[in-house]
Design a protein around this motif. Structure first.
Motif, PDB file in Angstrom:
ATOM      1  N   TYR A 151      -1.200   2.600  -7.379  1.00 56.41           N
ATOM      2  CA  TYR A 151      -0.303   3.749  -7.507  1.00 56.41           C
ATOM      3  C   TYR A 151       0.725   3.522  -8.602  1.00 56.41           C
ATOM      4  O   TYR A 151       1.237   2.409  -8.785  1.00 56.41           O
ATOM      5  CB  TYR A 151       0.410   4.013  -6.176  1.00 56.41           C
ATOM      6  N   ASP A 152       1.014   4.590  -9.319  1.00 53.86           N
ATOM      7  CA  ASP A 152       1.982   4.556 -10.414  1.00 53.86           C
ATOM      8  C   ASP A 152       2.900   5.768 -10.253  1.00 53.86           C
ATOM      9  O   ASP A 152       2.484   6.913 -10.483  1.00 53.86           O
ATOM     10  CB  ASP A 152       1.244   4.598 -11.748  1.00 53.86           C
ATOM     11  N   HIS A 204      -5.276  10.042   0.893  1.00 50.66           N
ATOM     12  CA  HIS A 204      -3.990  10.691   0.641  1.00 50.66           C
ATOM     13  C   HIS A 204      -3.278  10.124  -0.574  1.00 50.66           C
ATOM     14  O   HIS A 204      -3.337   8.925  -0.848  1.00 50.66           O
ATOM     15  CB  HIS A 204      -3.062  10.515   1.853  1.00 50.66           C
ATOM     16  N   ASN A 205      -2.570  10.983  -1.280  1.00 48.78           N
ATOM     17  CA  ASN A 205      -1.600  10.568  -2.288  1.00 48.78           C
ATOM     18  C   ASN A 205      -0.324  10.168  -1.555  1.00 48.78           C
ATOM     19  O   ASN A 205       0.221  10.954  -0.792  1.00 48.78           O
ATOM     20  CB  ASN A 205      -1.342  11.751  -3.227  1.00 48.78           C
ATOM     21  N   PRO A 206       0.192   8.954  -1.736  1.00 48.19           N
ATOM     22  CA  PRO A 206       1.332   8.513  -0.940  1.00 48.19           C
ATOM     23  C   PRO A 206       2.613   9.307  -1.193  1.00 48.19           C
ATOM     24  O   PRO A 206       3.403   9.515  -0.263  1.00 48.19           O
ATOM     25  CB  PRO A 206       1.503   7.041  -1.348  1.00 48.19           C
ATOM     26  N   THR A 232      -3.415  -0.082   1.393  1.00 46.62           N
ATOM     27  CA  THR A 232      -2.496   0.331   2.442  1.00 46.62           C
ATOM     28  C   THR A 232      -1.093  -0.239   2.201  1.00 46.62           C
ATOM     29  O   THR A 232      -0.082   0.444   2.395  1.00 46.62           O
ATOM     30  CB  THR A 232      -3.018  -0.119   3.814  1.00 46.62           C
ATOM     31  N   GLU A 233      -1.040  -1.503   1.774  1.00 50.45           N
ATOM     32  CA  GLU A 233       0.247  -2.145   1.532  1.00 50.45           C
ATOM     33  C   GLU A 233       1.030  -1.403   0.455  1.00 50.45           C
ATOM     34  O   GLU A 233       2.228  -1.119   0.612  1.00 50.45           O
ATOM     35  CB  GLU A 233       0.015  -3.598   1.126  1.00 50.45           C
ATOM     36  N   GLU A 234       0.364  -1.052  -0.634  1.00 47.36           N
ATOM     37  CA  GLU A 234       1.036  -0.297  -1.689  1.00 47.36           C
ATOM     38  C   GLU A 234       1.405   1.111  -1.212  1.00 47.36           C
ATOM     39  O   GLU A 234       2.480   1.638  -1.550  1.00 47.36           O
ATOM     40  CB  GLU A 234       0.142  -0.215  -2.926  1.00 47.36           C
TER      41      GLU A 234
END
Length: 349
Positions: free
Chosen positions: A162-163, A89-91, A139-141
């Motif tokens: 992720y950015d 997934h994209n967060p 997962t943390e990010e």
């Protein structure tokens, strides 16, 4: 004690029984969850797997998030806890979808953060599958991003994975500051992430002593982190309720008669690519999520007594599995739940 159940999206929970009379269809899932609301269940957990881990990868299964959205629209009270795996997934998009389902459900949507374990599924569906600890780094990010978008009007994030730049998310979730984040993990790295980032801890099935130790350990970690205590400790368990102990044991023997089939396709990945605290044998794997270990097997009286033991050990949410789902959920609601309340009141007196 809150009572929840796993939504039957795989056609059952038994790897050695072909047909459990619980089809993996939206109509059946809707029937189950609406009946569960009437019987007083508090929560349903919708697992997320794109392949059927119970009946075999070639068999039908429902997709978790679209199912959750559909059920949010046809229920009124029950909490809908849906699993999400960062490698698929994209967060930012996940935060948007979760906020929308939380709006649809009027604040009943929660997430179960899962770092994944099935390498073959990731290969087939293009998921990101890395070494164990790196999965938890991602997962943390992932959690940082979804929580940031839920809380901030304009959110930016720069990490290894992720950015995000000047992102807007509106409407926000109904629940503030965010929907509950449940997570389970037994490795050192998993526990670190859960302690620092999540709200509640959920566990695979275990004995009373095993679960008491896990809860105490996570409470100590949480206290040392300086965060508020976990809001809940949940436990997965499979229920066999019968009129006599002999009949319950007959059913146990039937469902653990291990047969070689594609239902065990994910066994090696589950055992070898997860860092588990207890050894998992084929007997345990006959029922998903080590559901036999809590031993909720026997008469209503025996099962109620065991539930009280788990409650005293610190469990406040049971995530139950049944087969066939509808009939056994009703039996549990009408025969076991009243006994649990009766025993609880007796203990308090």
């Amino acid at each position: 004690m809150k009572f929840g159940f796993w939504l039957p999206i795989f056609g059952g929970w038994l790897r050695n029984v072909d047909d459990e009379n619980m089809p993996p269809t939206f109509e059946y899932a809707k029937t189950v969850i609406q009946a569960a609301e009437q019987w007083g269940y508090d929560t349903t957990l919708i697992a997320e797997l794109y392949l059927n881990d119970i009946k075999g990868p070639e068999q039908d299964s429902l997709e978790a998030w679209t199912t959750a959205a559909g059920l949010a629209a046809v229920t009124e009270k029950i909490e809908i806890m849906t699993a999400v795996r960062p490698g698929f997934h994209n967060p930012a998009v996940t935060a948007k979808m979760a906020a929308n389902i939380d709006q649809i459900s009027n604040g009943r949507f929660t997430l179960n953060i899962v770092s994944a374990w099935w390498e073959e599924e990731a290969r087939q569906y293009g998921g990101i599958f890395t070494a164990h600890d790196e999965r938890y780094d991602r997962t943390e990010e992932f959690i940082d991003v979804i929580q940031g978008l839920w809380k901030e009007d304009i959110f930016s994030y720069k990490g290894k994975y992720y950015d995000i730049k000047d992102a807007h998310l509106s409407p926000k979730p109904v629940q503030r500051p965010n929907p509950i984040l449940y997570a389970g993990g037994e490795s050192e790295r998993g526990k670190q992430v859960i302690t620092g980032k999540c709200d509640a801890y959920v566990m695979h099935g275990g004995t009373v002593e095993e679960i008491r130790g896990k809860i105490q350990g996570m409470k100590e970690r949480r206290a040392e982190s300086g965060k508020q205590p976990f809001s809940s400790f949940g436990l997965a368990a499979y229920v066999i309720c019968r009129d006599s102990e002999e009949k319950a044991q007959e059913e146990l023997k039937r469902i653990t008669d291990v047969k070689e089939s594609s239902a065990y396709a994910g066994y090696n990945d589950f055992v070898n690519k997860s860092q588990l605290e207890q050894q998992v044998k084929l007997y345990d794997y006959s029922v998903s999520n080590r559901g036999l270990r809590p031993n909720l097997i026997g008469t209503p009286e025996q099962i109620a007594e065991r539930i009280i033991e788990f409650e005293e050990a610190g469990v406040d949410l049971l995530l139950l599995q049944f087969s066939p789902q509808l009939e056994e959920m009703e039996r549990f609601a009408k025969q076991v739940k009243p006994l649990v309340e009766k025993k609880r009141q007796k203990t308090k007196a």
